[in-house]
Design a protein around this motif. Structure first.
Motif, PDB file in Angstrom:
ATOM      1  N   GLY A  48      36.697  39.626  43.992  1.00  0.00           N
ATOM      2  CA  GLY A  48      36.543  40.726  43.059  1.00  0.00           C
ATOM      3  C   GLY A  48      35.091  41.010  42.718  1.00  0.00           C
ATOM      4  O   GLY A  48      34.652  42.169  42.696  1.00  0.00           O
ATOM      5  N   ARG A  49      34.332  39.945  42.427  1.00  0.00           N
ATOM      6  CA  ARG A  49      32.921  40.137  42.085  1.00  0.00           C
ATOM      7  C   ARG A  49      32.131  40.689  43.281  1.00  0.00           C
ATOM      8  O   ARG A  49      31.252  41.534  43.128  1.00  0.00           O
ATOM      9  CB  ARG A  49      32.318  38.818  41.606  1.00  0.00           C
ATOM     10  CG  ARG A  49      32.784  38.410  40.217  1.00  0.00           C
ATOM     11  CD  ARG A  49      32.046  37.184  39.728  1.00  0.00           C
ATOM     12  NE  ARG A  49      32.433  36.841  38.378  1.00  0.00           N
ATOM     13  CZ  ARG A  49      31.901  37.378  37.280  1.00  0.00           C
ATOM     14  NH1 ARG A  49      30.948  38.290  37.393  1.00  0.00           N
ATOM     15  NH2 ARG A  49      32.309  37.012  36.081  1.00  0.00           N
ATOM     16  N   LEU A  50      32.433  40.175  44.465  1.00  0.00           N
ATOM     17  CA  LEU A  50      31.746  40.690  45.654  1.00  0.00           C
ATOM     18  C   LEU A  50      32.088  42.157  45.896  1.00  0.00           C
ATOM     19  O   LEU A  50      31.230  42.949  46.311  1.00  0.00           O
ATOM     20  CB  LEU A  50      32.124  39.858  46.884  1.00  0.00           C
ATOM     21  CG  LEU A  50      31.461  38.485  47.000  1.00  0.00           C
ATOM     22  CD1 LEU A  50      32.023  37.726  48.198  1.00  0.00           C
ATOM     23  CD2 LEU A  50      29.953  38.635  47.150  1.00  0.00           C
ATOM     24  N   LEU A  51      33.337  42.530  45.636  1.00  0.00           N
ATOM     25  CA  LEU A  51      33.731  43.927  45.809  1.00  0.00           C
ATOM     26  C   LEU A  51      32.950  44.825  44.848  1.00  0.00           C
ATOM     27  O   LEU A  51      32.467  45.904  45.244  1.00  0.00           O
ATOM     28  CB  LEU A  51      35.237  44.079  45.576  1.00  0.00           C
ATOM     29  CG  LEU A  51      35.781  45.507  45.622  1.00  0.00           C
ATOM     30  CD1 LEU A  51      35.509  46.141  46.985  1.00  0.00           C
ATOM     31  CD2 LEU A  51      37.273  45.519  45.304  1.00  0.00           C
ATOM     32  N   LEU A  52      32.818  44.396  43.597  1.00  0.00           N
ATOM     33  CA  LEU A  52      32.047  45.181  42.627  1.00  0.00           C
ATOM     34  C   LEU A  52      30.592  45.305  43.068  1.00  0.00           C
ATOM     35  O   LEU A  52      29.969  46.369  42.935  1.00  0.00           O
ATOM     36  CB  LEU A  52      32.128  44.542  41.243  1.00  0.00           C
ATOM     37  CG  LEU A  52      33.510  44.589  40.567  1.00  0.00           C
ATOM     38  CD1 LEU A  52      33.473  43.817  39.253  1.00  0.00           C
ATOM     39  CD2 LEU A  52      33.941  46.031  40.328  1.00  0.00           C
ATOM     40  N   GLU A 111      24.364  33.351  53.182  1.00  0.00           N
ATOM     41  CA  GLU A 111      24.228  31.931  52.854  1.00  0.00           C
ATOM     42  C   GLU A 111      23.943  31.740  51.375  1.00  0.00           C
ATOM     43  O   GLU A 111      24.476  30.818  50.737  1.00  0.00           O
ATOM     44  CB  GLU A 111      23.112  31.314  53.692  1.00  0.00           C
ATOM     45  CG  GLU A 111      22.986  29.812  53.537  1.00  0.00           C
ATOM     46  CD  GLU A 111      21.967  29.218  54.482  1.00  0.00           C
ATOM     47  OE1 GLU A 111      21.833  27.984  54.493  1.00  0.00           O
ATOM     48  OE2 GLU A 111      21.310  29.989  55.213  1.00  0.00           O
ATOM     49  N   LEU A 112      23.124  32.600  50.801  1.00  0.00           N
ATOM     50  CA  LEU A 112      22.849  32.521  49.366  1.00  0.00           C
ATOM     51  C   LEU A 112      24.096  32.836  48.544  1.00  0.00           C
ATOM     52  O   LEU A 112      24.353  32.207  47.515  1.00  0.00           O
ATOM     53  CB  LEU A 112      21.727  33.497  48.999  1.00  0.00           C
ATOM     54  CG  LEU A 112      20.364  33.247  49.658  1.00  0.00           C
ATOM     55  CD1 LEU A 112      19.390  34.347  49.276  1.00  0.00           C
ATOM     56  CD2 LEU A 112      19.821  31.885  49.246  1.00  0.00           C
ATOM     57  N   VAL A 113      24.874  33.809  49.012  1.00  0.00           N
ATOM     58  CA  VAL A 113      26.105  34.161  48.303  1.00  0.00           C
ATOM     59  C   VAL A 113      27.104  33.012  48.366  1.00  0.00           C
ATOM     60  O   VAL A 113      27.717  32.637  47.353  1.00  0.00           O
ATOM     61  CB  VAL A 113      26.713  35.442  48.905  1.00  0.00           C
ATOM     62  CG1 VAL A 113      28.093  35.722  48.320  1.00  0.00           C
ATOM     63  CG2 VAL A 113      25.790  36.625  48.659  1.00  0.00           C
ATOM     64  N   ALA A 138      36.021  35.364  51.249  1.00  0.00           N
ATOM     65  CA  ALA A 138      35.862  36.350  50.180  1.00  0.00           C
ATOM     66  C   ALA A 138      35.048  37.554  50.626  1.00  0.00           C
ATOM     67  O   ALA A 138      35.388  38.700  50.310  1.00  0.00           O
ATOM     68  CB  ALA A 138      35.222  35.692  48.957  1.00  0.00           C
ATOM     69  N   GLN A 139      33.965  37.307  51.349  1.00  0.00           N
ATOM     70  CA  GLN A 139      33.099  38.415  51.741  1.00  0.00           C
ATOM     71  C   GLN A 139      33.809  39.346  52.708  1.00  0.00           C
ATOM     72  O   GLN A 139      33.715  40.577  52.589  1.00  0.00           O
ATOM     73  CB  GLN A 139      31.811  37.884  52.368  1.00  0.00           C
ATOM     74  CG  GLN A 139      30.716  38.925  52.491  1.00  0.00           C
ATOM     75  CD  GLN A 139      29.340  38.314  52.573  1.00  0.00           C
ATOM     76  OE1 GLN A 139      29.189  37.142  52.896  1.00  0.00           O
ATOM     77  NE2 GLN A 139      28.321  39.091  52.270  1.00  0.00           N
ATOM     78  N   LEU A 140      34.529  38.792  53.667  1.00  0.00           N
ATOM     79  CA  LEU A 140      35.282  39.622  54.602  1.00  0.00           C
ATOM     80  C   LEU A 140      36.370  40.402  53.865  1.00  0.00           C
ATOM     81  O   LEU A 140      36.558  41.601  54.110  1.00  0.00           O
ATOM     82  CB  LEU A 140      35.901  38.749  55.694  1.00  0.00           C
ATOM     83  CG  LEU A 140      36.809  39.465  56.699  1.00  0.00           C
ATOM     84  CD1 LEU A 140      36.025  40.527  57.466  1.00  0.00           C
ATOM     85  CD2 LEU A 140      37.446  38.467  57.668  1.00  0.00           C
ATOM     86  N   LEU A 145      36.864  47.280  50.381  1.00  0.00           N
ATOM     87  CA  LEU A 145      35.956  48.409  50.191  1.00  0.00           C
ATOM     88  C   LEU A 145      36.258  49.523  51.186  1.00  0.00           C
ATOM     89  O   LEU A 145      36.346  50.708  50.809  1.00  0.00           O
ATOM     90  CB  LEU A 145      34.507  47.946  50.345  1.00  0.00           C
ATOM     91  CG  LEU A 145      33.440  49.037  50.369  1.00  0.00           C
ATOM     92  CD1 LEU A 145      33.391  49.764  49.031  1.00  0.00           C
ATOM     93  CD2 LEU A 145      32.071  48.457  50.723  1.00  0.00           C
ATOM     94  N   VAL A 146      36.418  49.167  52.443  1.00  0.00           N
ATOM     95  CA  VAL A 146      36.703  50.180  53.467  1.00  0.00           C
ATOM     96  C   VAL A 146      38.068  50.815  53.225  1.00  0.00           C
ATOM     97  O   VAL A 146      38.239  52.031  53.407  1.00  0.00           O
ATOM     98  CB  VAL A 146      36.636  49.549  54.865  1.00  0.00           C
ATOM     99  CG1 VAL A 146      37.102  50.531  55.919  1.00  0.00           C
ATOM    100  CG2 VAL A 146      35.214  49.103  55.177  1.00  0.00           C
TER     101      VAL A 146
END
Length: 554
Positions: free
Chosen positions: A25-29, A131-133, A142-144, A150-151
């Motif tokens: 959720g946070r990454l999406l925002l 890597e930092l994330v 989560a990132q994928l 998003l898409v």
């Protein structure tokens, strides 16, 4: 002295209820915040394209012109550039929009998804930001997941806006369902290629290669769909090929004619399958690594790899090889349709025959049209080449080159020369392939030389777009993408401008309209000279800008 070490202490970080999806959720925002301009530009841009088609075509075409489009269903070339032509036996403006122009909205949605997924996944890993994330409390997938969500949001919003734009246009569809189905067919292609890109970003460690593989799948889907629709239009046995393409699935919904929703289940199922595969592949690789292992290079560079020109060729060699294979095979394949063109030419209206340079010499007209068609494809290679140079700079690989005895002008010119000569090579292969295919079909081997000349002459149009991309890169690398807008505008006018009977002054704004479709039309050597001079001037402007600006690394 003896040192006593305690047993390693295991540090446990609570993964939360989401497990591998923690932090999605946070990454999406964050992605929404970062892509606020791109999100809006893509969605509104494609929606405005839909609105333009739905409004302008209805205003331009009168009843006579609309009836003339009924013959499109019998024309294999129009089936190639548009689609199967459902409902053309009882033609309406709405069916023209759906049956011919819809595929280009689908291509736009696919490109939006490919570039967005690659930008937020593999590009982040390649730049070291992922890597930092991941050093925070963030799950493995989560990132994928955030990128795919998003898409999906982009495609959903686009679908809603396209539905409204189509339904409330001058076409005035009687029911809301067909408008929604048409927009959903476009969004479904976007979801499919989001899944395809989710897989390709797991395969390669480089964002450019991952996007290229997804783009290759899109190109193959377009060609396979085109071959199937061409065969269907002439009563052949290869119509089933259209069902092997995600573009074909969406076009088989046939809005305003058959109104079939079930083909979209194929798109949805394939998108889910690709996403599941991507998650499984991501679980098997390390961060910043790819499933496909990089080949180790030689310990010492060969002697020829000493100057900037040879280095630029080495970096673009792989792309040139794959493009060469695709262009040659495509040329042979499309060339073989020359003979069926003669068999299907009888009775076609003037609005259609003008695409092939008139009613005389349909074979020459078809091959002349294909010379421009392959110029579209090679222009994509040229623009992508400049965008690859942007990637070299942002990945901090250009800086070490310029730290050696290589000037900025020398580096940019070397890269541009390789792209320009590569364009000539690809167009020559297209000419050879088209000529051989047509000769095999018609047994007229004298066509080969004329087709080759006509195809190579189109390189000046490609060079003009290459020059524009270089000029934009020289001053602001982020603006290189504007070249795609010029390319899209020129392509649309070249494909559909004559059929829509647009004003000649407007048609002349297309960079592909000036050279001439040889052998059906005489070549305009003045246009060749002007386009070449324009390309040289634009490249010079780009070199001047590159010499004065700072390098970008993000």
């Amino acid at each position: 002295m003896t040192a006593v070490l305690d047993a390693p202490t295991r540090v446990h970080v609570a993964s939360g209820s989401g497990g591998s999806l923690t932090g999605t959720g946070r990454l999406l925002l964050f992605m929404l915040r970062r892509d606020r301009v791109r999100f809006t530009s893509w969605v509104l841009g494609l929606t405005l394209m839909m609105a333009y088609f739905a409004n302008a075509i209805g205003l331009i075409l009168d009843e006579t012109a609309v009836q003339g489009f009924a013959a499109l269903a019998r024309n294999p070339v129009i089936a190639l550039i548009g689609g199967p032509g459902y409902g053309f036996d009882e033609i309406t403006v709405g069916r023209i929009v759906v049956g011919i122009y819809g595929v280009y909205l689908m291509l736009g949605a696919a490109l939006m998804s490919i570039l967005t997924v690659s930008r937020h996944t593999r590009a982040e890993e390649q730049a070291g930001r992922a890597e930092l994330v991941r050093a925070n409390v963030v799950g493995r997938h989560a990132q994928l997941a955030a990128a795919l969500i998003l898409v999906a949001l982009m495609n959903v919003v686009m679908t809603v806006l396209m539905t409204l734009a189509f339904h409330f246009s001058p076409l005035e569809p009687e029911a809301f369902g067909p408008s929604l189905l048409f927009a959903c067919s476009v969004g479904a292609v976007g979801l499919v290629f989001a899944g395809v890109t989710a897989v390709t970003v797991q395969l390669s460690a480089f964002s450019r290669a991952a996007s290229g593989m997804a783009g290759a799948v899109l190109g193959a889907a377009f060609v396979i769909r085109g071959l199937g629709d061409m065969s269907r239009a002439q009563g052949g046995d290869l119509g089933w090929l259209s069902w092997l393409s995600p573009l074909g699935w969406s076009q088989q919904t046939a809005p305003l004619t058959l109104d079939r929703w079930w083909p979209l289940l194929l798109s949805l199922g394939f998108a889910v399958l690709c996403t599941t595969t991507a998650v499984a592949l991501q679980s098997r690789r390390d961060l910043a690594a790819g499933i496909l292992q990089d080949r180790l290079g030689a310990g010492r560079a060969p002697g020829w790899l000493r100057g900037p020109l040879s280095l630029a060729f080495r970096l673009q060699r792989s792309a040139l090889v794959w493009w060469s294979v695709a262009i040659l095979l495509g040329g042979i394949t499309f060339g073989t349709f020359a003979e069926p063109m003669v068999e299907n030419a009888a009775g076609l209206p003037d609005e259609i025959m003008i695409i092939f340079g008139g009613t005389e010499g349909i074979i020459e007209g078809y091959l002349g049209f294909m010379s421009v068609y392959f110029a579209f494809m090679v222009a994509v290679f040229a623009i992508l080449s400049v965008q690859a140079l942007v990637g070299e700079e942002q990945s901090v690989r250009t800086e070490p080159v310029l730290a050696a005895s290589v000037s900025r002008a020398g580096w940019l010119l070397s890269w541009t020369i390789v792209a320009a000569l590569g364009s000539v090579w690809l167009l020559a292969l297209a000419g050879v392939g088209n000529g051989i295919g047509a000769a095999l079909a018609t047994d007229e081997w004298g066509l080969l030389g004329d087709v080759l000349v006509g195809q190579i002459a189109q390189v000046t149009s490609v060079w003009a777009l290459l020059g524009l991309a270089v000029a934009l890169y020289g001053f602001a690398p982020r603006l290189v993408g504007l070249t795609w807008a010029v390319f899209g505008w020129g392509t649309a006018l070249s494909l559909f401008g004559d059929m829509l009977q647009l004003d000649e002054a407007l048609l002349s704004t297309s960079v592909f309209r000036h050279v001439g479709q040889y052998p059906a039309q005489d070549l305009s050597w003045s246009a060749v000279a002007v386009l070449t001079a324009a390309a040289v001037a634009l490249i010079g402007i780009g070199v001047a800008g590159f010499r004065r600006r700072d390098l970008t690394t993000a």
